[in-house]
Structures are given as structure tokens and as C-alpha cells.
Design a protein around this motif. Structure first.
Motif, PDB file in Angstrom:
ATOM      1  N   GLY A   1       0.801  -1.211   0.000  1.00  0.00           N
ATOM      2  CA  GLY A   1       0.000   0.000   0.000  1.00  0.00           C
ATOM      3  C   GLY A   1       0.837   1.265   0.000  1.00  0.00           C
ATOM      4  O   GLY A   1       0.550   2.221  -0.732  1.00  0.00           O
ATOM      5  N   VAL A   2       1.893   1.285   0.816  1.00  0.00           N
ATOM      6  CA  VAL A   2       2.731   2.483   0.914  1.00  0.00           C
ATOM      7  C   VAL A   2       3.520   2.692  -0.374  1.00  0.00           C
ATOM      8  O   VAL A   2       3.695   3.833  -0.840  1.00  0.00           O
ATOM      9  CB  VAL A   2       3.685   2.371   2.121  1.00  0.00           C
ATOM     10  CG1 VAL A   2       4.702   3.497   2.112  1.00  0.00           C
ATOM     11  CG2 VAL A   2       2.890   2.410   3.415  1.00  0.00           C
ATOM     12  N   GLN A   3       3.999   1.624  -0.993  1.00  0.00           N
ATOM     13  CA  GLN A   3       4.718   1.768  -2.257  1.00  0.00           C
ATOM     14  C   GLN A   3       3.808   2.311  -3.349  1.00  0.00           C
ATOM     15  O   GLN A   3       4.245   3.092  -4.209  1.00  0.00           O
ATOM     16  CB  GLN A   3       5.340   0.431  -2.663  1.00  0.00           C
ATOM     17  CG  GLN A   3       6.525   0.046  -1.795  1.00  0.00           C
ATOM     18  CD  GLN A   3       7.056  -1.347  -2.074  1.00  0.00           C
ATOM     19  OE1 GLN A   3       6.644  -1.994  -3.025  1.00  0.00           O
ATOM     20  NE2 GLN A   3       7.969  -1.816  -1.230  1.00  0.00           N
ATOM     21  N   ALA A   4       2.537   1.931  -3.331  1.00  0.00           N
ATOM     22  CA  ALA A   4       1.575   2.510  -4.273  1.00  0.00           C
ATOM     23  C   ALA A   4       1.254   3.954  -3.896  1.00  0.00           C
ATOM     24  O   ALA A   4       1.094   4.813  -4.770  1.00  0.00           O
ATOM     25  CB  ALA A   4       0.298   1.678  -4.283  1.00  0.00           C
TER      26      ALA A   4
ATOM     27  N   ARG B   1      -7.088   8.393   2.188  1.00  0.00           N
ATOM     28  CA  ARG B   1      -7.632   7.178   2.821  1.00  0.00           C
ATOM     29  C   ARG B   1      -6.538   6.127   2.989  1.00  0.00           C
ATOM     30  O   ARG B   1      -6.464   5.447   4.022  1.00  0.00           O
ATOM     31  CB  ARG B   1      -8.783   6.613   1.992  1.00  0.00           C
ATOM     32  CG  ARG B   1     -10.010   7.510   1.905  1.00  0.00           C
ATOM     33  CD  ARG B   1     -11.222   6.727   1.416  1.00  0.00           C
ATOM     34  NE  ARG B   1     -10.972   6.072   0.149  1.00  0.00           N
ATOM     35  CZ  ARG B   1     -11.220   6.599  -1.044  1.00  0.00           C
ATOM     36  NH1 ARG B   1     -11.702   7.836  -1.125  1.00  0.00           N
ATOM     37  NH2 ARG B   1     -10.985   5.921  -2.154  1.00  0.00           N
ATOM     38  N   LEU B   2      -5.698   5.993   1.962  1.00  0.00           N
ATOM     39  CA  LEU B   2      -4.630   4.993   2.013  1.00  0.00           C
ATOM     40  C   LEU B   2      -3.618   5.347   3.098  1.00  0.00           C
ATOM     41  O   LEU B   2      -3.128   4.466   3.821  1.00  0.00           O
ATOM     42  CB  LEU B   2      -3.954   4.914   0.648  1.00  0.00           C
ATOM     43  CG  LEU B   2      -2.961   3.767   0.397  1.00  0.00           C
ATOM     44  CD1 LEU B   2      -3.621   2.424   0.646  1.00  0.00           C
ATOM     45  CD2 LEU B   2      -2.433   3.850  -1.034  1.00  0.00           C
ATOM     46  N   PHE B   3      -3.301   6.623   3.222  1.00  0.00           N
ATOM     47  CA  PHE B   3      -2.380   7.064   4.264  1.00  0.00           C
ATOM     48  C   PHE B   3      -2.936   6.773   5.657  1.00  0.00           C
ATOM     49  O   PHE B   3      -2.229   6.257   6.538  1.00  0.00           O
ATOM     50  CB  PHE B   3      -2.102   8.561   4.112  1.00  0.00           C
ATOM     51  CG  PHE B   3      -1.328   9.153   5.256  1.00  0.00           C
ATOM     52  CD1 PHE B   3       0.035   8.940   5.378  1.00  0.00           C
ATOM     53  CD2 PHE B   3      -1.954   9.909   6.235  1.00  0.00           C
ATOM     54  CE1 PHE B   3       0.759   9.475   6.429  1.00  0.00           C
ATOM     55  CE2 PHE B   3      -1.248  10.452   7.293  1.00  0.00           C
ATOM     56  CZ  PHE B   3       0.109  10.236   7.401  1.00  0.00           C
ATOM     57  N   LEU B   4      -4.202   7.080   5.865  1.00  0.00           N
ATOM     58  CA  LEU B   4      -4.817   6.847   7.175  1.00  0.00           C
ATOM     59  C   LEU B   4      -4.875   5.355   7.494  1.00  0.00           C
ATOM     60  O   LEU B   4      -4.600   4.940   8.627  1.00  0.00           O
ATOM     61  CB  LEU B   4      -6.219   7.459   7.211  1.00  0.00           C
ATOM     62  CG  LEU B   4      -6.281   8.989   7.119  1.00  0.00           C
ATOM     63  CD1 LEU B   4      -7.733   9.455   7.050  1.00  0.00           C
ATOM     64  CD2 LEU B   4      -5.569   9.631   8.300  1.00  0.00           C
ATOM     65  N   LEU B   5      -5.236   4.542   6.506  1.00  0.00           N
ATOM     66  CA  LEU B   5      -5.340   3.097   6.742  1.00  0.00           C
ATOM     67  C   LEU B   5      -3.974   2.492   7.049  1.00  0.00           C
ATOM     68  O   LEU B   5      -3.826   1.730   8.023  1.00  0.00           O
ATOM     69  CB  LEU B   5      -5.946   2.415   5.514  1.00  0.00           C
ATOM     70  CG  LEU B   5      -6.048   0.879   5.600  1.00  0.00           C
ATOM     71  CD1 LEU B   5      -6.972   0.462   6.732  1.00  0.00           C
ATOM     72  CD2 LEU B   5      -6.518   0.293   4.272  1.00  0.00           C
ATOM     73  N   THR B   6      -2.963   2.807   6.242  1.00  0.00           N
ATOM     74  CA  THR B   6      -1.635   2.231   6.480  1.00  0.00           C
ATOM     75  C   THR B   6      -1.038   2.735   7.796  1.00  0.00           C
ATOM     76  O   THR B   6      -0.319   1.997   8.475  1.00  0.00           O
ATOM     77  CB  THR B   6      -0.685   2.556   5.311  1.00  0.00           C
ATOM     78  OG1 THR B   6      -0.668   3.970   5.076  1.00  0.00           O
ATOM     79  CG2 THR B   6      -1.130   1.839   4.040  1.00  0.00           C
TER      80      THR B   6
END
Length: 340
Positions: A84-87, A242-247
Motif C-alpha cells: 500500500g505504501v509503495q503505491a 484514505r490509504l495514508f490513514l489506513l496504512t
């Protein structure tokens, strides 16, 4: 490709189950696999065991089983968050700790360890989790936008600040025991695993895996570049937020129970992409399985190589991860996000 993917998923699932059973049975006091399965069966079904077997049973069920299961959960979570973080930042060198979340968690845990401001069985985990959330909030506040470069630079800068704060805390409270505990915790390990802590992190990690899998199509678009993603109707800024918060939430939960464990979230996504290609729907199925198997075996090495002493997990992951990553870099056929 579909048949190979199915075979890989099945093989990795079987390997994970076998690894868990073997890892539970091995240690300073080795237990044969058949006895390990018998003890696990007795614990799960309420069966009986002989009185002279109770000490070994307690080792298997109360000490090793939650530890091995936690290793599998955290390994799966770190691998998925790495994807997720790489994306998120479109950077091949990104891992779950590049945004400063790990360093913030370390400050929270060290604050509890050296000052005792919070007491209780899960005080350190609570401090680490609150520190991780604080770090995530600061990164998001300072970055203001979710652009990849700004997030990475902000995370790196704040990580240095958190590391300085942690060093200052240890320096101001020079207690030998506290310093040793801080060093061990910041290098990671599953020695503090309990049945009480396992369900919380397991639920958060599994829920995060489900959400990431549902976002797989959007992550494919994001990997193609912002212009392509926007032209396809994707709200890039909202997805990155959203991806930042989830990861960040997943990383904080994992660091809170295991400390900072490096390289799992960095190398596993690369290894999986070499087999499956860049399609996130496949990567997010296999990467957690590979991460779980890797973490289980690395933890087994950490607690058996120099038994009865135990190596910090970060030392073992570095010894394993650095050579693997260097080999990946030397493979001319490998390109981040592709298998050309």
C-alpha cells in the motif's frame, strides 16, 4: 497466470499452516509435531492431557502459540502495508516505516518505559499506538496535501525528529534496565505476545487487508500515474488520504505489539511482483501469505540461534533482508511494478 496464481496461493497457505505448527513446537524445549498438534487440539476442544504434560502444554499454548500467531499476523500486515505504501508514494524503496509512523510509536513506547507515566500490562503498547497516531496526524498536518513527494519528505524529516526525541529521553533517564528494554523494543520482537493483545491487532490487520484488497483496482490506476488515474475518474487525492490513514493505523497497531521490524514490508512486495506482476489484486493476496511465513521463520531463528538468549528481530530481518534486496537490485530483468 491464473492457474499459477491459484497454485501459489494454495501452496503458501499450506506452507503457512505447516510453518505455524513447526514453529510452535520448536524452541529451547523442542516438542514433536504430533504432540504439538495434540496439545493444540486439547486447548481448542477442551480435551484432557496427562498431569506430567501440563508444563509442556503451558509452554505450547500460553507462550509459543500466541507468539507464533502474532508473528504471522504482523508479517502479513507489514507485507500488505508495504504494498500500500509503495503505491501511495510510487517509490520502490518505500516500506511501512517511511512515513515516520514507526519512529512516533517508538517515542510513545520509550516515554512509557523510561518515565512510567502509564501503568498496566499493555502500557507500552498503548504508548506506542498513541505515538503512532500522533506521528500520523503530524505528517498529515505538515504535508497538508497527499502528494507522494511531500509525504515522503515530511515523514523522513519527522522520523529524524522523533529519533532525536527518543535518544534524549533515554539519555535523561539513564537506567540500565530501561535502556536495554528500549533498545530491544525498537529493534522489534514478539517476546511480549499474549492472548490478550493478539485479538486486537489481528482484527485491525485483517480488516485492513480486506479494505486494501477492495481498493486493488484503484491502486492499479494510481500506479500508472496521477494523470492517467484522474482521466479514468479516480479521485487521487481522496484515495491517497484514505490509504495514508489506513496504512498509518495498521502500522501503529503492529508496532505497538512488536516494535519496529524492518525489511518485511520492503522486500516481500518486490518478491511477489516478480511472480504475479504488478496487478494489486494478486499481489495483495500473496504478499500477506509470504510476509506471514517469513515472519514466523525469522522469529523462530531469533529465539533459537543463540538460545536461551534471544536476538532482536530487527537484527535477523536485516541479515536476511539486505542480501535478498541486493540480489533483487542486481536482477536487470526486474523493474518496480513489473516483471519485464
Amino acid at each position: 497466470m491464473t492457474i499459477m496464481f491459484t497454485k501459489c496461493a494454495f501452496g503458501l497457505s499450506l506452507a503457512l499452516l505447516l510453518s505455524i505448527v513447526v514453529a510452535i513446537g520448536l524452541g529451547p524445549a523442542a516438542v514433536p509435531p504430533q504432540d504439538t498438534l495434540r496439545y493444540l487440539g486439547a486447548a481448542l476442544t477442551g480435551g484432557t492431557i496427562a498431569l506430567d504434560e501440563v508444563p509442556v502444554y503451558e509452554i505450547i499454548w500460553q507462550l509459543r502459540t500466541p507468539r507464533v500467531l502474532l508473528a504471522a499476523v504482523v508479517g502479513a500486515g507489514l507485507a500488505a502495508v508495504g504494498v500500500g505504501v509503495q503505491a501511495l508514494v510510487r517509490n520502490a524503496l518505500a516500506d511501512p516505516f517511511v512515513l515516520g509512523i514507526s519512529s512516533g510509536a517508538s517515542v510513545g513506547a520509550v516515554t512509557v518505559l523510561v518515565t512510567g507515566v502509564v501503568v498496566g500490562v499493555y502500557a507500552v503498547s498503548l504508548g506506542a499506538f498513541l505515538g503512532a497516531l500522533t506521528a500520523a496526524a503530524l505528517v498529515h498536518l505538515v504535508a497538508r496535501t497527499a502528494s507522494p513527494l511531500r509525504l515522503v519528505l515530511t515523514g523522513i524529516a519527522l522520523a529524524y525528529a522523533f529519533q532525536a526525541a527518543m535518544a534524549l529521553l533515554v539519555y535523561l533517564v539513564p537506567q540500565g534496565e530501561s535502556t536495554a528494554t528500549v533498545l530491544y523494543w525498537t529493534l522489534g520482537g514478539f517476546g511480549a505476545a499474549t492472548w490478550g493483545a493478539l485479538p486486537v491487532v489481528a482484527v485491525l490487520v485483517v480488516a485492513g487487508l480486506v479494505v486494501l484488497r477492495r481498493w486493488a483496482g484503484d491502486l492499479d490506476l494510481l500506479a500508472l500515474g496521477d494523470e492517467t488515474a484522474v482521466s479514468s475518474g479516480l479521485d487521487v487525492r481522496a484515495l491517497r488520504t484514505r490509504l495514508f490513514l489506513l496504512t498509518s493505523l495498521m502500522t501503529g497497531a503492529m508496532v505497538a505489539v512488536s516494535g519496529a521490524i524492518g525489511f518485511v514490508g520492503l522486500i516481500v512486495p518486490h518478491l511477489v511482483r516478480m511472480v504475479t506482476g504488478a496487478v494489486h489484486g494478486r499481489v495483495l493476496v500473496l504478499a500477506p501469505l509470504v510476509g506471514a511465513v517469513l515472519a514466523v521463520w525469522v522469529d523462530l531463528l531469533a529465539r533459537t540461534v543463540v538460545a536461551p538468549r534471544e536476538l532482536p528481530l530487527g537484527v535477523v530481518t536485516a541479515l536476511v533482508g539486505v542480501p535478498v534486496f541486493l540480489v533483487l537490485l542486481r536482477r536487470r530483468a526486474y523493474v518496480f511494478g513489473s516483471t519485464r
